[in-house]
Design a protein around this motif. Structure first.
Motif, mmCIF file in Angstrom:
data_model
loop_
_atom_site.group_PDB
_atom_site.id
_atom_site.type_symbol
_atom_site.label_atom_id
_atom_site.label_comp_id
_atom_site.label_asym_id
_atom_site.label_seq_id
_atom_site.Cartn_x
_atom_site.Cartn_y
_atom_site.Cartn_z
ATOM 1 N N ALA A 90 1.194 -0.866 -0.233
ATOM 2 C CA ALA A 90 -0.318 0.374 0.172
ATOM 3 C C ALA A 90 0.924 1.224 -0.451
ATOM 4 N N HIS A 91 1.898 1.402 1.136
ATOM 5 C CA HIS A 91 2.970 2.068 1.327
ATOM 6 C C HIS A 91 3.716 2.240 -0.513
ATOM 7 N N VAL A 92 4.177 1.607 -1.085
ATOM 8 C CA VAL A 92 4.765 1.676 -2.560
ATOM 9 C C VAL A 92 3.657 2.325 -3.669
ATOM 10 N N THR A 93 2.308 1.271 -3.500
ATOM 11 C CA THR A 93 1.786 1.703 -4.648
ATOM 12 C C THR A 93 0.976 3.836 -4.283
ATOM 13 N N GLU A 94 1.251 4.344 -3.175
ATOM 14 C CA GLU A 94 0.845 5.633 -2.715
ATOM 15 C C GLU A 94 1.830 6.366 -3.089
ATOM 16 N N SER A 95 3.002 5.713 -3.885
ATOM 17 C CA SER A 95 4.120 6.705 -3.148
ATOM 18 C C SER A 95 4.118 6.595 -5.197
ATOM 19 N N ARG A 96 4.002 5.337 -5.728
ATOM 20 C CA ARG A 96 4.582 5.064 -7.480
ATOM 21 C C ARG A 96 2.883 6.220 -7.638
ATOM 22 N N ARG A 97 1.735 6.615 -6.395
ATOM 23 C CA ARG A 97 0.774 6.890 -7.543
ATOM 24 C C ARG A 97 1.190 8.971 -7.799
ATOM 25 N N GLU A 98 1.712 9.010 -5.847
ATOM 26 C CA GLU A 98 2.367 10.204 -5.746
ATOM 27 C C GLU A 98 2.873 10.841 -6.973
ATOM 28 N N ALA A 99 3.976 10.051 -7.417
ATOM 29 C CA ALA A 99 5.191 10.345 -8.449
ATOM 30 C C ALA A 99 4.205 10.426 -9.967
ATOM 31 N N PHE A 100 3.799 9.597 -10.309
ATOM 32 C CA PHE A 100 2.741 10.202 -11.383
ATOM 33 C C PHE A 100 1.696 11.113 -11.327
ATOM 34 N N ARG A 101 1.220 11.803 -10.375
ATOM 35 C CA ARG A 101 0.870 12.706 -9.831
ATOM 36 C C ARG A 101 1.364 14.201 -9.884
ATOM 37 N N GLU A 102 2.331 13.821 -8.971
ATOM 38 C CA GLU A 102 3.678 15.195 -10.098
ATOM 39 C C GLU A 102 3.781 15.311 -11.462
ATOM 40 N N ARG A 103 4.241 14.191 -12.167
ATOM 41 C CA ARG A 103 4.375 13.891 -13.693
ATOM 42 C C ARG A 103 3.258 14.851 -14.499
ATOM 43 N N LEU A 104 1.862 14.157 -13.763
ATOM 44 C CA LEU A 104 1.278 14.095 -15.213
ATOM 45 C C LEU A 104 0.540 15.484 -14.276
ATOM 46 N N ALA A 105 0.675 16.258 -13.214
ATOM 47 C CA ALA A 105 0.158 17.594 -12.829
ATOM 48 C C ALA A 105 -0.201 19.032 -13.524
ATOM 49 N N GLY A 106 0.665 19.017 -14.551
ATOM 50 C CA GLY A 106 0.756 20.226 -15.279
ATOM 51 C C GLY A 106 0.202 19.595 -16.781
ATOM 52 N N TRP A 107 -0.420 18.735 -17.053
ATOM 53 C CA TRP A 107 -1.267 18.222 -18.418
ATOM 54 C C TRP A 107 -2.864 18.533 -18.539
ATOM 55 N N PRO A 108 -3.078 18.514 -19.426
ATOM 56 C CA PRO A 108 -3.811 19.209 -19.561
ATOM 57 C C PRO A 108 -5.280 18.052 -19.569
ATOM 58 N N GLU A 109 -6.207 18.197 -19.012
ATOM 59 C CA GLU A 109 -7.434 17.221 -19.358
ATOM 60 C C GLU A 109 -7.647 16.702 -20.607
ATOM 61 N N GLN A 110 -6.964 16.778 -21.835
ATOM 62 C CA GLN A 110 -7.183 16.271 -22.643
ATOM 63 C C GLN A 110 -6.076 15.648 -23.088
ATOM 64 N N ASP A 111 -5.008 15.988 -22.777
ATOM 65 C CA ASP A 111 -3.741 15.195 -22.643
ATOM 66 C C ASP A 111 -3.747 13.507 -21.885
ATOM 67 N N LEU A 112 -4.423 14.088 -20.573
ATOM 68 C CA LEU A 112 -4.692 12.979 -19.709
ATOM 69 C C LEU A 112 -5.400 12.179 -20.247
ATOM 70 N N GLU A 113 -6.172 12.056 -21.010
ATOM 71 C CA GLU A 113 -7.689 11.386 -21.008
ATOM 72 C C GLU A 113 -7.019 10.665 -22.771
ATOM 73 N N ARG A 114 -6.141 11.385 -23.970
ATOM 74 C CA ARG A 114 -6.346 10.300 -24.290
ATOM 75 C C ARG A 114 -4.397 9.497 -24.076
ATOM 76 N N PHE A 115 -3.750 9.904 -23.130
ATOM 77 C CA PHE A 115 -2.800 9.107 -22.925
ATOM 78 C C PHE A 115 -3.223 7.978 -21.598
ATOM 79 N N ALA A 116 -4.470 8.109 -22.227
ATOM 80 C CA ALA A 116 -5.174 6.595 -20.127
ATOM 81 C C ALA A 116 -5.495 6.137 -21.756
#
Length: 146
Positions: A90-116
């Motif tokens: 759970a700790h490692v998973t949350e750390s990874r999620r936080e790292a992804f949130r930080e990396r993707l923080a400035g991405w526009p919603e449309q880019d995030l949807e396309r990326f997903a």
């Protein structure tokens, strides 16, 4: 993709010193499946049984997984997460999620949807059985006469 894989392997060790990327992946599968045999892990990830055996032994020594008798077949041992394994995962998973949130923080919603959508498409293709030999890089189709 190679850079992505290298970064994932490197980050696993930084998030928890006892967890390689393979260990993290195996723990995740054990959590999702509710436990399974080591041979099931090997088959699921197309890994050699000896590779899984070494990983399982290390995870057992670290107190992150344990073997339990299968209630349906007492000859079979099922691997399951311990409480410590659940906490660390759970700790490692949350750390990874936080790292992804930080990396993707400035991405526009449309880019995030396309990326997903692209990730879903890629994972679906990776899970599908192969249909035949890959096409040449120049896009030509192979024929019987070359």
């Amino acid at each position: 993709m190679t850079v992505f894989a290298r970064r994932a392997r490197a980050s696993a060790g930084r998030m928890h010193p006892e967890l390689s990327l393979v260990s993290y992946t195996l723990l995740g599968h054990l959590e999702e499946s509710g436990g399974c045999r080591a041979t099931d892990l090997a088959a699921h990830y197309a890994l050699d049984k000896s590779t899984v055996s070494r990983q399982v032994a290390a995870l057992e020594r670290a107190g992150l997984i344990e073997r339990r008798q299968d209630p349906d077949d007492h000859r079979v041992q099922v691997l399951q997460l311990t409480q410590a394994g659940t906490r660390i995962l759970a700790h490692v998973t949350e750390s990874r999620r936080e790292a992804f949130r930080e990396r993707l923080a400035g991405w526009p919603e449309q880019d995030l949807e396309r990326f997903a959508a692209y990730l879903l498409r890629y994972n679906a293709a990776a899970a599908a059985p192969p249909v035949g030999p890959p096409a040449p890089a120049d896009g030509r189709r192979l024929t019987a006469d070359g």
